[in-house]
Design an enzyme around this catalytic site. Structure first.
Site, PDB file in Angstrom:
ATOM      1  NE  ARG A 152     105.211  46.856  18.642  1.00 26.60           N
ATOM      2  CZ  ARG A 152     105.650  48.061  18.238  1.00 26.60           C
ATOM      3  NH1 ARG A 152     104.795  48.981  17.837  1.00 26.60           N
ATOM      4  NH2 ARG A 152     106.930  48.322  18.217  1.00 26.60           N
ATOM      5  CG  HIS A 194     109.238  51.145  21.514  1.00 28.28           C
ATOM      6  ND1 HIS A 194     108.111  50.667  20.887  1.00 28.28           N
ATOM      7  CD2 HIS A 194     109.241  52.477  21.284  1.00 28.28           C
ATOM      8  CE1 HIS A 194     107.454  51.673  20.307  1.00 28.28           C
ATOM      9  NE2 HIS A 194     108.123  52.782  20.540  1.00 28.28           N
ATOM     10  CD  GLU A 242     108.408  54.221  14.475  1.00 28.19           C
ATOM     11  OE1 GLU A 242     108.944  55.212  14.991  1.00 28.19           O
ATOM     12  OE2 GLU A 242     107.240  54.227  14.052  1.00 28.19           O
ATOM     13  CG  ASN A 278     105.089  51.303  13.708  1.00 25.03           C
ATOM     14  OD1 ASN A 278     104.523  50.207  13.795  1.00 25.03           O
ATOM     15  ND2 ASN A 278     105.977  51.717  14.586  1.00 25.03           N
ATOM     16  CE1 TYR A 316     100.939  56.850  15.182  1.00 22.06           C
ATOM     17  CE2 TYR A 316     103.016  56.028  14.307  1.00 22.06           C
ATOM     18  CZ  TYR A 316     102.058  56.046  15.300  1.00 22.06           C
ATOM     19  OH  TYR A 316     102.206  55.265  16.413  1.00 22.06           O
ATOM     20  CD  GLU A 341     104.300  52.482  17.092  1.00 23.96           C
ATOM     21  OE1 GLU A 341     104.267  53.681  16.748  1.00 23.96           O
ATOM     22  OE2 GLU A 341     105.247  51.960  17.693  1.00 23.96           O
TER      23      GLU A 341
HETATM   24  C1  FCB Z   1     106.240  56.164  16.816  1.00 27.71           C
HETATM   25  C2  FCB Z   1     106.824  55.494  18.040  1.00 27.71           C
HETATM   26  C3  FCB Z   1     105.879  55.438  19.202  1.00 27.71           C
HETATM   27  C4  FCB Z   1     105.046  56.688  19.342  1.00 27.71           C
HETATM   28  C5  FCB Z   1     104.419  57.065  18.031  1.00 27.71           C
HETATM   29  C6  FCB Z   1     103.544  58.283  18.072  1.00 27.71           C
HETATM   30  O1  FCB Z   1     107.274  56.692  16.050  1.00 27.71           O
HETATM   31  O2  FCB Z   1     107.214  54.179  17.731  1.00 27.71           O
HETATM   32  O3  FCB Z   1     106.628  55.160  20.360  1.00 27.71           O
HETATM   33  O4  FCB Z   1     105.785  57.714  19.899  1.00 27.71           O
HETATM   34  O5  FCB Z   1     105.399  57.253  17.053  1.00 27.71           O
END
Ligand code: FCB
Length: 455
Positions: free
Chosen positions: A79, A123, A168, A295, A297, A354
């Site tokens: 991607r 992006h 995002e 995404n 995290y 992500e």
């Molecule tokens: C996300 C972004 C990506 C990267 C990660 C850590 O928010 O999409 O570009 O910076 O975080």
């Protein structure tokens, strides 16, 4: 139960993700136009030690090496994003042949390496020329974005099947236009609401423009998520958690695209700031994407807080394990987000576009040893496959990121790659986590037991 003999296993994409401004470097080369991150990062005081994307990982020149690296790692998909002002230096109108040629060659090289390209159109690198016309705060942005989408679709639609319109949009709205810590560095809640609304209009316009170029394309959107749990079972905390979830996560965008309305939890708040006639707009946004990119995290506990603007506050958890970003490590949160999205909107297909972690990495004699990242990936992938087993139609997973890169306001001080970049020499070194991910990805399995069985 899905196992190594699952016929779907072969179709599941195991990939890695990047974004243009974070890796390419040479933002103005060969006739490209400036973007808002170029201007923002060159503005004193905006990024860590004044870091910019001027060189980044030099992917603009080293892309053949990077494609070869992905092939070596056995990835089945990649991607990446297109830099809008490489194709259209002023954002609309005149196109730039060198920019077109760059992405054209990249896609051909990926296909030759049997790696499926997934293209993100936006992006975060809005052409500066469009920011001077108001950027996403201008309603015309939807039309500008559709013009760009059509051009990209015409160029690559014969070879790229899956397209992501926006990355995002909530981070664009909030970090870029409310907190001002990302480009374009604005702090205004009315602008923030317009940026949310206009990106949705832009997504729909780009969706239609891509489909008009090639009917068979699959077009989706990528949304940011932080898993949210209420701090206690008391009603005010539960309500605060619902509010936090709707505002920060997929509901804000999937509710309009699925049901033609803003999430009921947020309507009262948003109406104070949205542009006139937003109701008619939002009804016309009902156009479910062909797939949803999520995404993930981190996850947080949230409590009611009457003093805060949105009525919630994040619970401080000093003991919680964290990454180098300070983000709490909560693997079960990715399962939570996937199952919540499935329950509420029933998307046809879902990709984790992500997932990954920053840790402090050092290049040593025998490579880059990053056991914490490997543990993070294992735990999260296990949870993704558990959600899939339970019926969430997850069709792929992308590690953020293929390479260490320009981490926005944090510059090069945060490393997310499964491949280490030695910035002074631009040498690439596959980290231990990259070796682990490669041996797992090569199995082409969707059985969560395989995560533990991979050394
Ligand atoms: C996300 C972004 C990506 C990267 C990660 C850590 O928010 O999409 O570009 O910076 O975080």
């Amino acid at each position: 139960m899905p196992g190594p003999t699952d016929p779907q296993a072969d179709a599941f994409l195991w990939g890695a993700a990047t974004a243009a401004y974070q890796i390419e470097g040479h933002p103005l080369a060969d006739g490209a136009g400036a973007c808002i991150w170029h201007e923002f990062s060159h503005t004193p005081g905006t990024t860590y030690r004044g870091h910019t994307g001027d060189l980044a990982t030099d992917h603009y020149h080293r892309w053949p090496e990077d494609v070869a690296l992905m092939r070596e790692l056995g990835l089945s998909a990649y991607r990446f994003s297109i830099r809008w002002p490489r194709l259209l230096p002023e954002g609309v109108g005149r196109s730039n042949p060198a920019g077109l040629a760059f992405y054209d060659r990249l896609v051909d090289a990926l296909l030759a390496a049997e790696i499926e390209p997934l293209v993100t159109l936006y992006h975060w690198d809005l052409p500066s020329a469009l920011q001077y016309r108001g950027g996403w705060a201008n309603r015309d942005s939807a039309g500008w974005f559709a013009e760009y989408a059509a051009l990209a679709g015409r160029l690559l639609g014969d070879r790229v099947r899956r397209w992501i319109t926006l990355n995002e949009p909530m981070v664009v709205a909030v970090d870029g236009h409310l907190r001002g810590r990302h480009a374009p560095g604005i702090r205004n809640v009315f602008v923030t609401a317009r940026v949310i609304h206009h990106q949705l209009l832009g997504h729909v316009a780009a969706y239609r423009a891509l489909k008009a170029e090639h009917g068979g394309l699959a077009v989706g959107i990528t949304l940011s998520n932080t898993a949210v749990w209420p701090a206690t079972a008391a009603a005010p905390d539960v309500e605060a958690a619902e509010m936090a979830h709707a505002w920060r996560n997929f509901p804000l965008f999937l509710e309009p695209l699925t049901f033609g309305r803003y999430p009921p939890e947020l309507t009262e708040l948003l109406t104070a700031y949205l542009p006139d006639a937003w109701e008619a707009d939002v009804e016309a946004m009902r156009l479910p994407p062909d797939f949803v990119g999520l995404n993930y995290y981190s996850g947080e506990r949230v409590r009611h807080d009457a003093r805060s603007w949105l009525g919630f506050a994040v619970v401080q958890e000093p003991e919680a394990p964290r990454t180098a970003m300070g983000w709490m490590i909560r693997p079960e949160g990715i399962h939570r987000i996937l199952t919540q999205a499935h329950a509420r909107y029933r998307p046809r297909s879902v990709f984790v576009t992500e997932n990954g972690a920053a840790f402090v990495d050092r290049q040593g004699e025998g490579g880059v040893h990053d056991p914490a990242r490997t543990a993070y990936l294992r735990a999260h992938i296990r949870e993704v496959l558990r959600a899939r087993e339970e019926g969430v139609p997850v069709d792929g997973y992308f590690v953020w990121s293929l390479l260490d890169n320009f981490e926005w306001a944090r510059g090069y001080a945060r490393r997310f790659g499964i491949v280490y970049v030695n910035y002074p020499t631009q040498e690439r070194v596959v980290k231990d986590s990259g070796l682990w991910y490669a041996s797992f990805a090569r199995k082409r399995t969707v059985a969560k037991e395989a995560v533990d069985a991979t050394a």
